[in-house]
Scaffold this motif. Structure first.
Motif, short mmCIF file in Angstrom:
data_model
loop_
_atom_site.label_atom_id
_atom_site.label_comp_id
_atom_site.label_asym_id
_atom_site.label_seq_id
_atom_site.Cartn_x
_atom_site.Cartn_y
_atom_site.Cartn_z
N CYS A 43 0.84 -1.19 0.00
CA CYS A 43 0.00 0.00 0.00
C CYS A 43 0.89 1.25 0.00
CB CYS A 43 -0.90 -0.01 1.24
SG CYS A 43 -2.16 1.28 1.29
N ALA A 44 0.51 2.24 -0.82
CA ALA A 44 1.27 3.49 -0.90
C ALA A 44 0.30 4.64 -1.17
CB ALA A 44 2.33 3.41 -1.99
N ASP A 45 0.81 5.86 -1.13
CA ASP A 45 -0.05 7.04 -1.29
C ASP A 45 -0.68 7.12 -2.67
OD1 ASP A 45 0.32 8.59 1.30
OD2 ASP A 45 2.41 8.27 0.71
N THR A 46 0.04 6.65 -3.69
CA THR A 46 -0.49 6.67 -5.05
C THR A 46 -0.37 5.27 -5.66
OG1 THR A 46 1.62 7.18 -6.14
CG2 THR A 46 0.31 9.05 -5.32
N GLU A 47 -1.15 5.06 -6.71
CA GLU A 47 -1.10 3.78 -7.42
C GLU A 47 0.28 3.55 -8.03
OE1 GLU A 47 -3.20 0.30 -8.19
OE2 GLU A 47 -4.02 2.11 -7.24
N HIS A 48 0.87 4.60 -8.55
CA HIS A 48 2.19 4.48 -9.17
C HIS A 48 3.24 4.07 -8.14
CE1 HIS A 48 5.63 5.32 -11.74
NE2 HIS A 48 6.14 6.07 -10.76
N GLU A 49 3.21 4.69 -6.96
CA GLU A 49 4.18 4.34 -5.92
C GLU A 49 4.01 2.89 -5.49
OE1 GLU A 49 5.12 7.97 -3.03
OE2 GLU A 49 2.97 7.78 -3.43
N ALA A 50 2.77 2.46 -5.33
CA ALA A 50 2.52 1.07 -4.92
C ALA A 50 3.05 0.09 -5.95
CB ALA A 50 1.02 0.86 -4.70
N GLU A 51 2.83 0.38 -7.23
CA GLU A 51 3.33 -0.49 -8.30
C GLU A 51 4.85 -0.53 -8.31
OE1 GLU A 51 1.92 -2.55 -10.42
OE2 GLU A 51 -0.14 -2.21 -9.75
N GLU A 52 5.47 0.60 -8.07
CA GLU A 52 6.94 0.65 -8.02
C GLU A 52 7.47 -0.23 -6.89
OE1 GLU A 52 9.71 3.01 -9.60
OE2 GLU A 52 8.34 2.11 -11.05
N LEU A 53 6.87 -0.09 -5.72
CA LEU A 53 7.30 -0.89 -4.58
C LEU A 53 7.08 -2.38 -4.80
CD1 LEU A 53 5.86 1.31 -1.69
CD2 LEU A 53 8.28 1.02 -2.25
N ALA A 54 6.00 -2.71 -5.49
CA ALA A 54 5.64 -4.11 -5.70
C ALA A 54 6.58 -4.82 -6.66
CB ALA A 54 4.21 -4.23 -6.21
N ILE A 55 7.33 -4.08 -7.46
CA ILE A 55 8.26 -4.70 -8.40
C ILE A 55 9.28 -5.56 -7.66
CG2 ILE A 55 10.11 -4.22 -10.07
CD1 ILE A 55 8.53 -1.74 -10.93
N SER A 56 9.76 -5.07 -6.53
CA SER A 56 10.71 -5.85 -5.73
C SER A 56 10.09 -7.16 -5.26
CB SER A 56 11.18 -5.04 -4.51
OG SER A 56 11.99 -3.96 -4.90
N GLN A 57 8.84 -7.09 -4.82
CA GLN A 57 8.16 -8.30 -4.36
C GLN A 57 7.94 -9.27 -5.52
OE1 GLN A 57 4.86 -8.49 -1.25
NE2 GLN A 57 3.69 -8.83 -3.12
N ASP A 58 7.63 -8.73 -6.70
CA ASP A 58 7.44 -9.58 -7.88
C ASP A 58 8.67 -10.44 -8.15
OD1 ASP A 58 4.89 -8.59 -8.44
OD2 ASP A 58 5.62 -7.05 -9.81
N ILE A 59 9.83 -9.80 -8.14
CA ILE A 59 11.07 -10.51 -8.45
C ILE A 59 11.46 -11.42 -7.29
CG2 ILE A 59 13.50 -10.27 -9.11
CD1 ILE A 59 11.39 -9.40 -11.22
N TRP A 60 11.21 -10.98 -6.08
CA TRP A 60 11.49 -11.82 -4.91
C TRP A 60 10.70 -13.12 -4.97
CZ3 TRP A 60 7.99 -12.50 -0.56
CH2 TRP A 60 8.55 -13.21 0.50
N LEU A 61 9.40 -13.03 -5.24
CA LEU A 61 8.58 -14.24 -5.33
C LEU A 61 9.00 -15.11 -6.50
CD1 LEU A 61 5.00 -12.83 -4.52
CD2 LEU A 61 6.32 -14.46 -3.15
N LEU A 62 9.37 -14.47 -7.60
CA LEU A 62 9.84 -15.22 -8.76
C LEU A 62 11.09 -16.02 -8.41
CD1 LEU A 62 9.55 -15.75 -11.87
CD2 LEU A 62 11.10 -13.79 -12.19
N ASN A 63 12.03 -15.38 -7.73
CA ASN A 63 13.27 -16.04 -7.35
C ASN A 63 13.04 -17.18 -6.36
OD1 ASN A 63 14.79 -14.38 -8.99
ND2 ASN A 63 15.32 -12.94 -7.36
N ILE A 64 12.13 -16.96 -5.42
CA ILE A 64 11.81 -18.02 -4.46
C ILE A 64 11.26 -19.24 -5.19
CG2 ILE A 64 10.20 -18.69 -2.62
CD1 ILE A 64 10.61 -15.97 -1.39
N GLY A 65 10.39 -18.99 -6.16
CA GLY A 65 9.82 -20.09 -6.93
C GLY A 65 10.87 -20.88 -7.70
N LYS A 66 11.94 -20.20 -8.07
CA LYS A 66 13.03 -20.86 -8.81
C LYS A 66 14.07 -21.48 -7.88
CE LYS A 66 12.88 -17.89 -12.94
NZ LYS A 66 13.65 -16.94 -13.77
#
Length: 335
Positions: free
Chosen positions: A227-250
């Motif tokens: 969660c962030a103040d704007t949709e853009h900020e939230a999407e930016e922050l979520a990029i790290s989680q995207d790659i983190w989950l991808l790496n865990i899966g691998k």
């Protein structure tokens, strides 16, 4: 609606376990002030990205430095351990911090086959024993082992006036059924397997049998939130989680990458598809958007309590996400 936390003590790339564990304590103080109901710590082994390997130790540390928030495990991996010893650990915690301890139990093997054997000291234990272990744990916690049980005369100590609140963590209808049959509270892992949520919910509520632990069904749901103040900020922050989950899966590096590093990651078409599937496990957006989506899930799951996991690279952004959630859902805006 109630908010709670499931914390894995995630390690950001370039940081270390000591910092991650200090951040866990800081997050506990913050969420207690914000009015969160519970703070649970996870159990993970043989990974470089998560520092929470011993929930019992962390629970004692956290509970000793807080006063109101319930503290518990999410969850102790019972198949690897003795129900008697787990019961004594949590009865000790209950004696130290009465009416504030939750014992969340999981069926997970805890990692690779070699990791599990290291946990059991080379004893090959069947996961099929889990329902029996759960019944034994209940019996030790409440001193209700049935007559004829091989350890009926063994009492889990210390003797306490209260009992830790017992929860079963599950990601399918099978886990929900076990929780229902045993008359204990159920946590559904939407952050792991959202597609099984509705069936698990129906299985739990329709099959619930009252017990000494719980007279009526009680359920909460665990979900990733950014969660962030704007949709853009939230999407930016979520990029790290995207790659983190991808790496865990691998099975690769499980530390959380920075946004810069995450954006530099070369993604195949399969990777992109996995990321999109993983997005179903999380809510990303502004406080209003997150509140709206949690409200919809509340109706589907028939619960008013969500356990939130927020694993962003930057700890300040992580704290801000929880603050925004508290303001939107709990009406807390004084921090």
């Amino acid at each position: 609606m109630k908010l709670s936390v499931l914390d894995q003590s995630p390690i950001s790339r370039g940081s270390n376990a000591r910092t991650a564990l200090k951040n866990t304590l800081k997050l506990t103080h913050l969420t207690e002030e914000l009015g969160f109901a519970r703070f649970w710590v996870a159990e993970h082994h043989n990974t470089n990205g998560l520092a929470s390997t011993s929930p019992e130790v962390l629970i004692s540390h956290i509970a000793s430095q807080t006063s109101k928030i319930r503290v518990g495990s999410g969850g102790v991996l019972l198949p690897q351990y003795s129900p008697f010893k787990v019961a004594e650990n949590f009865k000790t915690l209950e004696a130290l911090f009465p009416n504030r301890i939750d014992i969340g139990i999981g069926r997970s093997p805890g990692g690779s086959s070699s990791t599990r054997l290291a946990l059991t000291d080379s004893l090959r234990k069947s996961l099929n024993e889990f329902p029996r272990q759960l019944r034994d744990l209940k019996g030790y916690l409440t001193d209700t082992l049935p007559e004829g049980h091989p350890y009926a005369e063994v009492k889990a100590t210390p003797i306490t006036d209260s009992t830790p609140e017992m929860w079963l963590l599950g990601t399918s209808h099978r886990g929900a059924r076990v929780a229902a049959e045993n008359g204990i509270a159920f946590t559904f892992g939407h952050f792991i397997n959202p597609s099984s949520g509705q069936r698990a919910t129906e299985e739990y509520f329709s099959g619930f049998t009252p017990s000494l632990n719980l007279s009526r069904p009680k359920m909460n749901v665990c979900i990733f939130v950014v969660c962030a103040d704007t949709e853009h900020e939230a999407e930016e922050l979520a990029i790290s989680q995207d790659i983190w989950l991808l790496n865990i899966g691998k099975g690769s590096d499980s530390t959380i990458p920075s946004i810069v590093d995450a954006k530099r990651t070369t993604l195949s078409l399969d990777d992109q598809d996995i990321i999109q599937q993983n997005r179903k496990r999380t809510i990303i957006g502004t406080p209003d958007k997150v509140k709206e989506e949690l409200s919809l899930l509340s109706e589907i799951y028939r619960t008013e309590e969500f356990m939130v996991i927020t694993n962003t690279f930057d700890f300040e952004a992580r704290k801000h996400s929880y603050k925004l959630l508290a303001e939107a859902i709990l009406g807390q805006n004084n921090l």
